[in-house]
Design an enzyme around this catalytic site. Structure first.
Site, PDB file in Angstrom:
ATOM      1  CG  HIS A 265     -39.460  -0.409  91.517  1.00  0.00           C
ATOM      2  ND1 HIS A 265     -39.307  -1.755  91.670  1.00  0.00           N
ATOM      3  CD2 HIS A 265     -40.270  -0.244  90.450  1.00  0.00           C
ATOM      4  CE1 HIS A 265     -39.981  -2.394  90.726  1.00  0.00           C
ATOM      5  NE2 HIS A 265     -40.581  -1.477  89.977  1.00  0.00           N
TER       6      HIS A 265
ATOM      7  NE  ARG B  69     -42.503  -4.771  92.657  1.00  0.00           N
ATOM      8  CZ  ARG B  69     -42.899  -4.035  91.614  1.00  0.00           C
ATOM      9  NH1 ARG B  69     -43.823  -3.083  91.777  1.00  0.00           N
ATOM     10  NH2 ARG B  69     -42.387  -4.240  90.412  1.00  0.00           N
TER      11      ARG B  69
ATOM     12  N   GLY C 264     -47.649  -3.378  93.485  1.00  0.00           N
ATOM     13  CA  GLY C 264     -47.235  -4.764  93.381  1.00  0.00           C
ATOM     14  C   GLY C 264     -46.406  -4.971  92.125  1.00  0.00           C
TER      15      GLY C 264
ATOM     16  CD  GLU D 273     -48.901  -5.319  99.404  1.00  0.00           C
ATOM     17  OE1 GLU D 273     -48.493  -6.470  99.240  1.00  0.00           O
ATOM     18  OE2 GLU D 273     -48.371  -4.518 100.211  1.00  0.00           O
TER      19      GLU D 273
ATOM     20  CE1 TYR E 206     -47.675  -3.054 106.835  1.00  0.00           C
ATOM     21  CE2 TYR E 206     -45.533  -2.459 107.712  1.00  0.00           C
ATOM     22  CZ  TYR E 206     -46.908  -2.435 107.795  1.00  0.00           C
ATOM     23  OH  TYR E 206     -47.520  -1.817 108.848  1.00  0.00           O
TER      24      TYR E 206
END
Length: 219
Positions: A3, A65, A83, A89, A99
């Site tokens: 991530h 994220r 997500g 998104e 957000y």
């Protein structure tokens, strides 16, 4: 090692925007003092612009994220964001806004999410996907070379293995239709780029035998 975000984009006023993921530490996305889970804005020399929303900080928006695409549409910054198990998104990124991650996934549509959204002025995405398709590179297309694609976002997807065309409304604030223009042909698609002549290039991200593919009219 997970991530990391890491998309770069230069704004019309010549600032550098950088997306960062939560680096598998979701709570830091809500911490304005952390660089995790943010969109950052800096000058080309690395200094912090004086009109950033948090004085002395590169943070432009928080609560992300893993945003992996950034593009500009008529002066607005749009992002594509992974997500978890639901709600990939597309977001319009606004100065100083939150957000929601990890307290909100996608829209504010559960009681806990609605409470958090109301108390934190959360910005909801303009489009979501469930199940997720692992959205990645994002570009705005508005060239006469492929006129049927004008005023649309081009979205590369990893798990979805397709290049999507997202037609926008006239103001660029909503997605009116979604279609696949390259479907499950080359494996995972990492990035997409619109050249000055209107041709479209996209790259694969399969870990081997990867390619850059060009699209021009009639293909």
């Amino acid at each position: 090692n997970i991530h990391n975000g890491s998309r770069l984009s230069v704004s019309p006023d010549k600032k550098l925007f950088i997306s960062t993921g939560d680096a598998s530490q979701p709570s830091r996305s809500q911490d304005a003092n952390s660089l995790n889970g943010k969109i950052l804005r800096i000058n080309f020399d690395g200094s912090i612009p004086s009109d950033n929303p948090f004085p002395g900080s590169p943070v432009w928006s928080l609560g992300h994220r893993n945003p992996q695409g950034l593009t500009w549409v008529n002066g607005k910054l749009l992002s594509s964001e992974h997500g978890a198990n639901s709600d990939d998104e597309i977001n319009i990124i606004e100065k100083g806004k939150n957000y929601g991650w990890p307290n909100v996934e996608g829209l504010c549509n559960t009681s806990n999410e609605q409470s958090f959204c109301n108390s934190n002025d959360i910005v909801e995405p303009i489009y979501t996907w469930t199940p997720t398709i692992a959205v990645c590179g994002l570009e705005y297309y508005n060239h006469d070379l492929i006129p049927q694609w004008k005023n649309a976002l081009l979205l590369a997807t990893l798990k979805g293995s397709s290049l999507y065309l997202l037609k926008l409304n006239s103001s660029g604030t909503a997605i009116e239709s979604v279609s696949e223009v390259v479907s499950k042909t080359y494996g995972r698609l990492r990035a997409v780029c619109v050249a000055p002549d209107g041709k479209v290039y996209f790259s694969t991200g399969n870990g081997g035998n990867d390619k850059i593919i060009a699209i021009s009219p009639g293909q």
